[in-house]
Design a protein around this motif. Sequence first.
Motif, PDB file in Angstrom:
ATOM      1  N   UNK A  95       0.897   7.245   8.331  1.00  0.00           N
ATOM      2  CA  UNK A  95       1.307   6.880   9.687  1.00  0.00           C
ATOM      3  C   UNK A  95       1.478   8.149  10.506  1.00  0.00           C
ATOM      4  N   UNK A  96       0.669   8.291  11.549  1.00  0.00           N
ATOM      5  CA  UNK A  96       0.702   9.513  12.345  1.00  0.00           C
ATOM      6  C   UNK A  96       0.103   9.245  13.722  1.00  0.00           C
ATOM      7  N   UNK A  97      -0.036  10.316  14.521  1.00  0.00           N
ATOM      8  CA  UNK A  97      -0.596  10.182  15.862  1.00  0.00           C
ATOM      9  C   UNK A  97      -2.125  10.212  15.826  1.00  0.00           C
ATOM     10  N   UNK A  98      -2.714   9.649  16.861  1.00  0.00           N
ATOM     11  CA  UNK A  98      -4.156   9.719  17.051  1.00  0.00           C
ATOM     12  C   UNK A  98      -4.575  11.151  17.414  1.00  0.00           C
ATOM     13  N   UNK A  99      -5.856  11.437  17.284  1.00  0.00           N
ATOM     14  CA  UNK A  99      -6.481  12.713  17.686  1.00  0.00           C
ATOM     15  C   UNK A  99      -6.091  13.889  16.796  1.00  0.00           C
TER      16      UNK A  99
ATOM     17  N   UNK B  74      10.008  10.809  11.744  1.00  0.00           N
ATOM     18  CA  UNK B  74       9.952   9.362  11.999  1.00  0.00           C
ATOM     19  C   UNK B  74      10.806   8.601  11.007  1.00  0.00           C
ATOM     20  N   UNK B  75      10.809   9.059   9.760  1.00  0.00           N
ATOM     21  CA  UNK B  75      11.631   8.390   8.740  1.00  0.00           C
ATOM     22  C   UNK B  75      13.113   8.591   9.042  1.00  0.00           C
ATOM     23  N   UNK B  76      13.496   9.824   9.381  1.00  0.00           N
ATOM     24  CA  UNK B  76      14.901  10.116   9.683  1.00  0.00           C
ATOM     25  C   UNK B  76      15.385   9.313  10.879  1.00  0.00           C
ATOM     26  N   UNK B  77      14.514   9.176  11.888  1.00  0.00           N
ATOM     27  CA  UNK B  77      14.884   8.467  13.117  1.00  0.00           C
ATOM     28  C   UNK B  77      14.659   6.957  13.029  1.00  0.00           C
TER      29      UNK B  77
ATOM     30  N   UNK C   1       6.833  11.770   2.397  1.00  0.00           N
ATOM     31  CA  UNK C   1       6.935  12.194   3.789  1.00  0.00           C
ATOM     32  C   UNK C   1       6.175  13.509   3.972  1.00  0.00           C
ATOM     33  N   UNK C   2       5.956  13.877   5.235  1.00  0.00           N
ATOM     34  CA  UNK C   2       5.250  15.118   5.543  1.00  0.00           C
ATOM     35  C   UNK C   2       5.759  15.681   6.862  1.00  0.00           C
TER      36      UNK C   2
ATOM     37  N   UNK D 189       0.831  -1.201   0.000  1.00  0.00           N
ATOM     38  CA  UNK D 189       0.000   0.000   0.000  1.00  0.00           C
ATOM     39  C   UNK D 189       0.865   1.251   0.000  1.00  0.00           C
ATOM     40  N   UNK D 190       0.418   2.355  -0.617  1.00  0.00           N
ATOM     41  CA  UNK D 190       1.189   3.611  -0.614  1.00  0.00           C
ATOM     42  C   UNK D 190       1.113   4.276   0.758  1.00  0.00           C
ATOM     43  N   UNK D 191       2.279   4.486   1.372  1.00  0.00           N
ATOM     44  CA  UNK D 191       2.333   4.961   2.754  1.00  0.00           C
ATOM     45  C   UNK D 191       2.997   6.336   2.825  1.00  0.00           C
ATOM     46  N   UNK D 192       2.402   7.228   3.614  1.00  0.00           N
ATOM     47  CA  UNK D 192       3.008   8.512   3.966  1.00  0.00           C
ATOM     48  C   UNK D 192       3.511   8.410   5.397  1.00  0.00           C
ATOM     49  N   UNK D 193       4.696   8.953   5.649  1.00  0.00           N
ATOM     50  CA  UNK D 193       5.302   8.874   6.973  1.00  0.00           C
ATOM     51  C   UNK D 193       5.904  10.231   7.322  1.00  0.00           C
TER      52      UNK D 193
END
Length: 292
Positions: free
Chosen positions: A238-242, A197-200, A219-220, A189-193
């Motif tokens: 991929x991100x935080x809730x809320x 998070x990607x760097x770390x 990335x974003x 699946x196409x994923x945005x991160x």
Amino acid sequence: MELRVLRYFLAVVQEKNITKASEKLLISQPALSKQLSDLENELGAQLFIRGHRQITLTSEGEYLRSKASEIVDLADKTTANILTDQVIGGDLTIGAGESVGMKRIIDVMGNINRDYPDVKVHLISGDANEMESKLNSGTLDFAVFMGERDLSDFNYLQIPEIDQWGVIMRQDAPLAAKKSVTSKDLLGLPILISSQAKTNNRFDNWWGNLGPKMNIMGTFTLAFNAELLVESSHSYMLTFDHLLSDNDSKVLTFRPLEPKITEPITVVWKKNTVLSKVDQLFVKRLRASLNE
């Protein structure tokens, strides 16, 4: 470099024209031109490319623009805080990313502004590396870190809220039928991160041996903009809730990761520095909120 000359330089950058800048600054055009030439001579670098109607910055000029803005902002902030030292006033500047923990922090800031209208509050967005750099340079009073980080150089308060990682997707996506998402579910699946998070390499352990097979499409830094891309491209973020707004939640939905990944949220400020009265008030009220 004199602070006055840096203000002249920034005025020219804003107006993109020396004549217009001189009118705004209420000084003659020849005098302003000489100040800029003297600045270039002092730095040993050309800052402007002077066109017939408009000037543009060289790479050295762009670098000075970013640093001059920080220096002038810091000078103005310092002056304001000193002038209001006998009362609660001045600027309260906090840098952070997007997080559920920001509600507590913004509530504290809002209450201070309500009780002390002379306090001006400023929120700066960015990732933890950017915020730490600005904190060390003095352009931020406080930074909010999400996740584990070396805090040995800072004073800090950890707040009780935590950020939980998950996936934002369209409500009509096949994975929306699941209660949680595993790394295997995301294969192909196409994923945005997030860039940080990607760097770390934040998800290396969670991906496991599936990591090299993941389709990271981009990335974003700001979740809101990425959510628009999720909606239009049917990708998975991929991100935080809320972080979904009421409007976004009509089209998008969030599912937590399985196994669960969470991050602590910590408010930090520099050690060995004298806090202004408004900064002291912020720490006092934030600490009190933790005991409520």
